[in-house]
Design a protein around this motif. Sequence first.
Motif, PDB file in Angstrom:
ATOM      1  N   PRO A  73      36.103  48.288  41.981  1.00 16.15           N
ATOM      2  CA  PRO A  73      36.446  48.451  43.298  1.00 16.15           C
ATOM      3  C   PRO A  73      38.304  47.661  41.981  1.00 16.15           C
ATOM      4  O   PRO A  73      38.765  46.583  42.493  1.00 16.15           O
ATOM      5  N   PHE A  74      38.506  48.415  40.363  1.00 15.56           N
ATOM      6  CA  PHE A  74      40.223  47.930  40.803  1.00 15.56           C
ATOM      7  C   PHE A  74      40.012  49.354  39.122  1.00 15.56           C
ATOM      8  O   PHE A  74      39.370  50.110  39.259  1.00 15.56           O
ATOM      9  N   PHE A  75      41.867  49.348  39.366  1.00 16.31           N
ATOM     10  CA  PHE A  75      41.933  50.650  38.256  1.00 16.31           C
ATOM     11  C   PHE A  75      43.340  50.410  36.790  1.00 16.31           C
ATOM     12  O   PHE A  75      43.500  48.962  36.823  1.00 16.31           O
ATOM     13  N   LYS A  90      19.093  34.824  34.470  1.00 18.95           N
ATOM     14  CA  LYS A  90      20.400  36.294  35.487  1.00 18.95           C
ATOM     15  C   LYS A  90      21.796  36.309  34.881  1.00 18.95           C
ATOM     16  O   LYS A  90      22.142  34.468  34.892  1.00 18.95           O
ATOM     17  N   PHE A  91      22.896  37.212  34.539  1.00 19.45           N
ATOM     18  CA  PHE A  91      24.653  36.546  35.232  1.00 19.45           C
ATOM     19  C   PHE A  91      24.316  37.161  35.846  1.00 19.45           C
ATOM     20  O   PHE A  91      24.896  38.371  37.062  1.00 19.45           O
ATOM     21  N   ARG A  92      25.789  36.875  36.680  1.00 17.39           N
ATOM     22  CA  ARG A  92      26.198  37.048  38.244  1.00 17.39           C
ATOM     23  C   ARG A  92      28.114  37.102  37.923  1.00 17.39           C
ATOM     24  O   ARG A  92      28.515  36.060  37.341  1.00 17.39           O
ATOM     25  N   VAL A  93      28.476  38.334  37.990  1.00 19.11           N
ATOM     26  CA  VAL A  93      29.710  38.964  37.498  1.00 19.11           C
ATOM     27  C   VAL A  93      30.215  39.063  38.483  1.00 19.11           C
ATOM     28  O   VAL A  93      30.028  40.338  39.882  1.00 19.11           O
ATOM     29  N   GLY A  98      35.550  40.133  45.448  1.00 22.21           N
ATOM     30  CA  GLY A  98      34.853  39.092  45.886  1.00 22.21           C
ATOM     31  C   GLY A  98      32.979  40.127  45.557  1.00 22.21           C
ATOM     32  O   GLY A  98      32.351  39.245  45.897  1.00 22.21           O
ATOM     33  N   ASP A  99      33.133  41.164  45.963  1.00 19.50           N
ATOM     34  CA  ASP A  99      31.833  42.002  45.305  1.00 19.50           C
ATOM     35  C   ASP A  99      30.910  41.693  44.113  1.00 19.50           C
ATOM     36  O   ASP A  99      31.541  40.931  42.905  1.00 19.50           O
TER      37      ASP A  99
END
Length: 128
Positions: A73-75, A90-93, A98-99
């Motif tokens: 979701p970025f460019f 776990k890791f949450r990125v 917002g996803d």
Amino acid sequence: GNIEVLNLDMKPGNTLKVKGKISPDTVGFSINLGCSSSDLALHFNPRFNESVIVCNSRCSNAWQAEQRERHLPFFRGCTVKFLIEMLPDKFRVKLPDGDEVQFPNRHNYRKINFMSIVGGFKMTSLKL
């Protein structure tokens, strides 16, 4: 413009906020967290040429099984912020839209000292 931090002191419950600008001509970049460049708990690697985010871990210089997310979701050329939360398992990125991408803490790290940013990403701020 590679960056290395050797005394991060990130623990479960901490969130790392990384802000920066993605180079307009890059094929990708990676944000790496672990004990050293050869032992990584999280390798977060957006690849623009494949339109994919690859996550992986590394143990004694050996890469493990890739996890591929087809949501990018970025460019190139945009300014982004990533929130990387370390949980016990776990890791949450959190992505700029917002996803989120989740990746297991495969080596059960209790502390992350090493961080590096490699490739086409110019970091403007880092907060733990």
